[in-house]
Scaffold this motif. Sequence first.
Motif, PDB file in Angstrom:
ATOM      1  N   ALA A  34      10.631   1.941  -5.920  1.00 15.44           N
ATOM      2  CA  ALA A  34      10.794   0.497  -6.065  1.00 15.44           C
ATOM      3  C   ALA A  34      10.350  -0.237  -4.805  1.00 15.44           C
ATOM      4  O   ALA A  34       9.662  -1.267  -4.885  1.00 15.44           O
ATOM      5  N   THR A  35      10.725   0.273  -3.635  1.00 12.76           N
ATOM      6  CA  THR A  35      10.305  -0.394  -2.402  1.00 12.76           C
ATOM      7  C   THR A  35       8.795  -0.297  -2.206  1.00 12.76           C
ATOM      8  O   THR A  35       8.178  -1.234  -1.714  1.00 12.76           O
ATOM      9  N   MET A  36       8.188   0.813  -2.631  1.00 13.31           N
ATOM     10  CA  MET A  36       6.738   0.939  -2.525  1.00 13.31           C
ATOM     11  C   MET A  36       6.046  -0.066  -3.446  1.00 13.31           C
ATOM     12  O   MET A  36       5.103  -0.751  -3.038  1.00 13.31           O
ATOM     13  N   THR A  37       6.526  -0.182  -4.675  1.00  9.78           N
ATOM     14  CA  THR A  37       5.916  -1.111  -5.626  1.00  9.78           C
ATOM     15  C   THR A  37       6.119  -2.558  -5.181  1.00  9.78           C
ATOM     16  O   THR A  37       5.174  -3.361  -5.197  1.00  9.78           O
ATOM     17  N   LEU A  38       7.331  -2.899  -4.782  1.00  8.77           N
ATOM     18  CA  LEU A  38       7.585  -4.267  -4.308  1.00  8.77           C
ATOM     19  C   LEU A  38       6.806  -4.562  -3.034  1.00  8.77           C
ATOM     20  O   LEU A  38       6.335  -5.682  -2.825  1.00  8.77           O
ATOM     21  N   GLY A  39       6.674  -3.558  -2.169  1.00  9.56           N
ATOM     22  CA  GLY A  39       5.875  -3.745  -0.964  1.00  9.56           C
ATOM     23  C   GLY A  39       4.415  -4.000  -1.286  1.00  9.56           C
ATOM     24  O   GLY A  39       3.755  -4.830  -0.642  1.00  9.56           O
ATOM     25  N   ALA A  40       3.883  -3.303  -2.286  1.00 10.24           N
ATOM     26  CA  ALA A  40       2.487  -3.528  -2.681  1.00 10.24           C
ATOM     27  C   ALA A  40       2.305  -4.939  -3.226  1.00 10.24           C
ATOM     28  O   ALA A  40       1.328  -5.620  -2.885  1.00 10.24           O
ATOM     29  N   PHE A  41       3.246  -5.412  -4.052  1.00 13.93           N
ATOM     30  CA  PHE A  41       3.153  -6.780  -4.559  1.00 13.93           C
ATOM     31  C   PHE A  41       3.259  -7.794  -3.425  1.00 13.93           C
ATOM     32  O   PHE A  41       2.523  -8.781  -3.393  1.00 13.93           O
ATOM     33  N   ALA A  42       4.173  -7.563  -2.504  1.00 12.66           N
ATOM     34  CA  ALA A  42       4.326  -8.475  -1.373  1.00 12.66           C
ATOM     35  C   ALA A  42       3.079  -8.460  -0.485  1.00 12.66           C
ATOM     36  O   ALA A  42       2.649  -9.501   0.019  1.00 12.66           O
ATOM     37  N   GLY A  43       2.487  -7.282  -0.299  1.00  7.49           N
ATOM     38  CA  GLY A  43       1.257  -7.189   0.499  1.00  7.49           C
ATOM     39  C   GLY A  43       0.106  -7.940  -0.131  1.00  7.49           C
ATOM     40  O   GLY A  43      -0.674  -8.608   0.560  1.00  7.49           O
ATOM     41  N   VAL A  44      -0.018  -7.850  -1.445  1.00  5.65           N
ATOM     42  CA  VAL A  44      -1.076  -8.598  -2.137  1.00  5.65           C
ATOM     43  C   VAL A  44      -0.841 -10.094  -1.995  1.00  5.65           C
ATOM     44  O   VAL A  44      -1.760 -10.858  -1.690  1.00  5.65           O
ATOM     45  N   MET A  75      -1.468  -1.905   2.514  1.00  7.85           N
ATOM     46  CA  MET A  75      -0.517  -2.261   3.562  1.00  7.85           C
ATOM     47  C   MET A  75       0.912  -2.275   3.030  1.00  7.85           C
ATOM     48  O   MET A  75       1.805  -1.629   3.574  1.00  7.85           O
ATOM     49  N   GLY A  76       1.132  -3.006   1.966  1.00  7.65           N
ATOM     50  CA  GLY A  76       2.492  -3.136   1.434  1.00  7.65           C
ATOM     51  C   GLY A  76       3.021  -1.844   0.837  1.00  7.65           C
ATOM     52  O   GLY A  76       4.193  -1.517   0.996  1.00  7.65           O
ATOM     53  N   GLY A  77       2.153  -1.113   0.151  1.00  7.26           N
ATOM     54  CA  GLY A  77       2.591   0.155  -0.431  1.00  7.26           C
ATOM     55  C   GLY A  77       2.974   1.166   0.621  1.00  7.26           C
ATOM     56  O   GLY A  77       3.963   1.886   0.491  1.00  7.26           O
ATOM     57  N   LEU A  78       2.182   1.235   1.690  1.00  6.82           N
ATOM     58  CA  LEU A  78       2.488   2.175   2.769  1.00  6.82           C
ATOM     59  C   LEU A  78       3.790   1.813   3.474  1.00  6.82           C
ATOM     60  O   LEU A  78       4.638   2.674   3.713  1.00  6.82           O
ATOM     61  N   SER A 116      -0.977  -0.298   9.033  1.00  2.00           N
ATOM     62  CA  SER A 116      -1.079  -1.263   7.939  1.00  2.00           C
ATOM     63  C   SER A 116      -1.982  -2.430   8.317  1.00  2.00           C
ATOM     64  O   SER A 116      -2.772  -2.904   7.497  1.00  2.00           O
ATOM     65  N   VAL A 117      -1.864  -2.885   9.548  1.00  2.00           N
ATOM     66  CA  VAL A 117      -2.763  -3.947  10.026  1.00  2.00           C
ATOM     67  C   VAL A 117      -4.201  -3.443  10.047  1.00  2.00           C
ATOM     68  O   VAL A 117      -5.134  -4.174   9.697  1.00  2.00           O
ATOM     69  N   TYR A 118      -4.399  -2.182  10.414  1.00  2.00           N
ATOM     70  CA  TYR A 118      -5.724  -1.567  10.381  1.00  2.00           C
ATOM     71  C   TYR A 118      -6.305  -1.621   8.964  1.00  2.00           C
ATOM     72  O   TYR A 118      -7.490  -1.930   8.778  1.00  2.00           O
ATOM     73  N   LEU A 119      -5.485  -1.332   7.953  1.00  3.77           N
ATOM     74  CA  LEU A 119      -5.959  -1.392   6.575  1.00  3.77           C
ATOM     75  C   LEU A 119      -6.373  -2.809   6.187  1.00  3.77           C
ATOM     76  O   LEU A 119      -7.368  -3.002   5.496  1.00  3.77           O
ATOM     77  N   VAL A 120      -5.641  -3.804   6.646  1.00  7.34           N
ATOM     78  CA  VAL A 120      -5.994  -5.186   6.339  1.00  7.34           C
ATOM     79  C   VAL A 120      -7.294  -5.572   7.039  1.00  7.34           C
ATOM     80  O   VAL A 120      -8.149  -6.247   6.449  1.00  7.34           O
TER      81      VAL A 120
END
Length: 183
Positions: A34-44, A75-78, A116-120
């Motif tokens: 759940a935190t990975m999925t919510l993190g991915a949505f928040a990152g997008v 970023m958010g998923g990681l 994560s910043v590197y990925l962005v």
Amino acid sequence: MSVGSGAGESRGRSPGRSVAGNIAFGAGLLLVLATMTLGAFAGVALTIGLADDSFLSPVVPDDGRNAVGIGGIGMGGLLGLMLPLLLLAAVRGTEEKPRLGPGEALLKALVLVLFSVYLVVVSLLAAQLGWILPEGITTLLSFFIVGFSWAPVALIRWERFGLGGMAGLRPKARVQGGSDKSD
């Protein structure tokens, strides 16, 4: 001989497992997913917002907007996957694998944020393809560019910096049976 188990091994539960342990594992797994999925949505949401309404909007072409979103997913998923695992490793330990100290956990969390910043940043570079390529091709190429951008980082010997490649989070391999010979 059956493929699923070795000779003489029972198919029952191992003696170290309990119903409560299985429920706790399932709850922890659901929490991390759940935190990975919510993190991915928040990152997008964060990266698309940066591409649309910030100082980055003149830099990101309209056809490269999805590339920035792909970087946000990474970023958010990681962060959503690894930060709960870091917190768990900081509060739980055993005799074989002691828990992470506050300094070591903070250092590993900082490395995660920097990666994560590197990925962005990589996704912003991939978005620049939108100036010359159509949106669909830019999105497809950015998926592979961002997805494989971790490969050079994986070649760095993190042990030199005292990080150990997050080895403190991985469970140690258990050897089943007395022989490692294959049939």
